[in-house]
Motif scaffolding. Structure first.
Motif, short mmCIF file in Angstrom:
data_model
loop_
_atom_site.label_atom_id
_atom_site.label_comp_id
_atom_site.label_asym_id
_atom_site.label_seq_id
_atom_site.Cartn_x
_atom_site.Cartn_y
_atom_site.Cartn_z
N VAL A 1 0.77 -1.22 0.23
CA VAL A 1 -0.11 0.44 0.36
C VAL A 1 1.28 1.02 0.12
O VAL A 1 0.95 2.64 -0.85
CB VAL A 1 -0.42 -0.24 1.14
N VAL A 2 2.37 1.43 1.06
CA VAL A 2 2.66 2.59 1.08
C VAL A 2 3.42 1.96 -0.49
O VAL A 2 4.23 3.89 -0.59
CB VAL A 2 4.21 2.08 2.16
N LEU A 3 3.79 1.32 -0.90
CA LEU A 3 4.69 1.08 -2.51
C LEU A 3 4.08 2.34 -3.63
O LEU A 3 4.65 3.38 -3.70
CB LEU A 3 5.18 0.41 -2.44
N GLN A 4 2.61 1.50 -3.62
CA GLN A 4 2.09 2.15 -4.37
C GLN A 4 1.65 3.82 -4.28
O GLN A 4 0.92 4.44 -5.34
CB GLN A 4 0.09 1.22 -4.25
N ALA A 5 1.27 4.09 -3.10
CA ALA A 5 1.20 5.67 -2.45
C ALA A 5 2.02 5.94 -3.09
O ALA A 5 1.88 7.00 -3.09
CB ALA A 5 0.32 5.37 -1.05
N VAL A 6 3.74 5.85 -2.96
CA VAL A 6 4.74 6.93 -3.30
C VAL A 6 5.12 6.42 -4.23
O VAL A 6 5.53 7.24 -5.49
CB VAL A 6 6.18 5.81 -2.56
N VAL A 7 4.64 5.54 -5.63
CA VAL A 7 4.46 5.24 -7.05
C VAL A 7 4.12 6.99 -7.60
O VAL A 7 3.66 7.44 -8.36
CB VAL A 7 4.46 4.41 -7.53
N ALA A 8 2.17 6.52 -7.32
CA ALA A 8 0.90 7.46 -7.39
C ALA A 8 1.70 8.30 -7.34
O ALA A 8 1.50 9.70 -7.75
CB ALA A 8 -0.02 7.21 -6.91
N SER A 9 2.23 8.95 -6.22
CA SER A 9 2.60 10.57 -6.16
C SER A 9 3.70 10.55 -7.15
O SER A 9 4.07 11.74 -6.99
CB SER A 9 2.87 10.63 -4.40
N ALA A 10 4.82 10.10 -6.74
CA ALA A 10 5.70 10.48 -7.69
C ALA A 10 5.39 10.09 -9.14
O ALA A 10 5.76 11.31 -10.18
CB ALA A 10 6.84 9.01 -7.56
N ALA A 11 4.04 9.69 -9.60
CA ALA A 11 3.54 9.76 -11.07
C ALA A 11 2.89 11.04 -11.14
O ALA A 11 3.25 12.06 -12.02
CB ALA A 11 2.44 9.04 -11.54
N VAL B 1 -9.14 19.27 -3.51
CA VAL B 1 -8.63 17.33 -3.29
C VAL B 1 -9.72 16.22 -2.71
O VAL B 1 -9.23 14.77 -2.67
CB VAL B 1 -7.62 17.86 -2.07
N GLY B 2 -10.63 16.76 -2.29
CA GLY B 2 -11.91 15.78 -2.40
C GLY B 2 -12.58 15.18 -3.28
O GLY B 2 -12.71 14.13 -3.08
N MET B 3 -12.36 15.63 -4.23
CA MET B 3 -12.28 15.39 -6.45
C MET B 3 -11.44 14.50 -6.10
O MET B 3 -12.10 13.53 -6.75
CB MET B 3 -12.57 16.43 -6.91
N VAL B 4 -10.60 14.52 -6.37
CA VAL B 4 -9.64 13.72 -6.55
C VAL B 4 -9.49 12.36 -6.09
O VAL B 4 -9.73 11.21 -6.29
CB VAL B 4 -7.93 14.25 -6.32
N ALA B 5 -9.96 12.43 -4.30
CA ALA B 5 -9.50 11.21 -3.59
C ALA B 5 -11.32 10.45 -4.08
O ALA B 5 -11.04 8.82 -4.09
CB ALA B 5 -9.91 11.64 -2.25
N THR B 6 -12.33 11.12 -4.11
CA THR B 6 -12.86 10.23 -4.43
C THR B 6 -12.74 9.97 -5.36
O THR B 6 -13.53 8.46 -6.01
CB THR B 6 -14.17 11.40 -4.41
N GLY B 7 -12.66 10.18 -6.85
CA GLY B 7 -12.19 10.20 -8.47
C GLY B 7 -11.71 8.66 -7.96
O GLY B 7 -11.77 7.58 -9.21
N SER B 8 -10.15 8.95 -7.34
CA SER B 8 -9.15 8.21 -7.51
C SER B 8 -9.97 7.00 -6.98
O SER B 8 -9.75 5.66 -7.66
CB SER B 8 -8.19 8.29 -7.42
N LEU B 9 -10.90 7.00 -5.67
CA LEU B 9 -11.04 5.90 -4.60
C LEU B 9 -12.11 4.89 -5.78
O LEU B 9 -12.05 4.03 -6.25
CB LEU B 9 -12.24 6.41 -3.77
N THR C 1 -2.38 3.82 -4.08
CA THR C 1 -3.18 4.36 -5.67
C THR C 1 -4.56 5.82 -5.15
O THR C 1 -3.52 7.41 -5.07
CB THR C 1 -4.15 3.82 -6.68
N THR C 2 -5.45 6.16 -4.32
CA THR C 2 -6.13 6.97 -3.62
C THR C 2 -4.98 7.83 -3.02
O THR C 2 -5.41 8.73 -3.28
CB THR C 2 -7.71 6.28 -3.35
N VAL D 1 -3.08 8.88 -16.23
CA VAL D 1 -3.91 7.50 -16.23
C VAL D 1 -3.04 6.21 -16.45
O VAL D 1 -3.59 5.08 -15.96
CB VAL D 1 -5.14 8.14 -16.40
N LEU D 2 -2.68 6.94 -17.67
CA LEU D 2 -1.70 5.79 -18.06
C LEU D 2 -0.78 5.30 -18.28
O LEU D 2 -0.34 3.99 -18.10
CB LEU D 2 -1.13 6.05 -19.53
N THR D 3 0.29 6.48 -16.98
CA THR D 3 0.95 5.50 -15.74
C THR D 3 0.66 4.64 -15.04
O THR D 3 0.81 3.73 -14.52
CB THR D 3 1.96 6.26 -15.58
#
Length: 136
Positions: A15-25, A104-112, A80-81, A57-59
């Motif tokens: 989970v942490v690794l995916q969060a780091v990758v999503a932030s880096a992307a 930020v709330g829209m990003v959270a909801t949409g990505s979830l 990812t979220t 998105v494609l990344t």
């Protein structure tokens, strides 16, 4: 008891690794562009272009599918979220109006919602494919 569940770190690390990758992307595709374009009529657009969001998105799409195909649903969805939400919060937090929290709330909801749907479809396709491969 399975060994994997005996160590909570083994469940948290993806989970942490995916969060780091999503932030880096986010940083790679969107973080560098902070300039709004002013049109001749005075309206503003941006700061992101459509190609940047599509690139993000494609990344992330193959990474979410990969995690879901390995049964790492918390990493695919929550990681990812969390990564995208944290990146959006950091990127937009200098907005003095306070409206950045809405974005930020829209990003959270949409990505979830989207990552959950992609993970579910990936798992369903794989489950159906495995069922056909075994003659079921």
């Amino acid at each position: 008891m399975p060994r994997e569940s005996a160590n909570p770190l083994s469940r948290l690390l993806p989970v942490v690794l995916q969060a780091v990758v999503a932030s880096a992307a986010w940083a790679a595709w969107l973080g560098w562009d902070q300039h709004r374009d002013v049109q001749p009529d005075g309206t503003e657009t941006g700061p992101y272009e459509a190609w940047q969001v599509v690139g993000l998105v494609l990344t992330l799409l193959p990474l979410v599918c990969w995690a879901a195909s390995r049964g790492l649903f918390p990493a695919a969805v929550l990681g990812t979220t969390a990564g995208l939400t944290a990146a959006a919060f950091y990127d937009w937090s200098d907005d003095s109006s306070g409206l950045f929290l809405v974005g930020v709330g829209m990003v959270a909801t949409g990505s979830l919602v989207v990552t959950a749907a992609v993970a579910a479809v990936t798992a369903s396709v794989l489950r159906r494919g495995r069922g056909r491969g075994t003659g079921a």
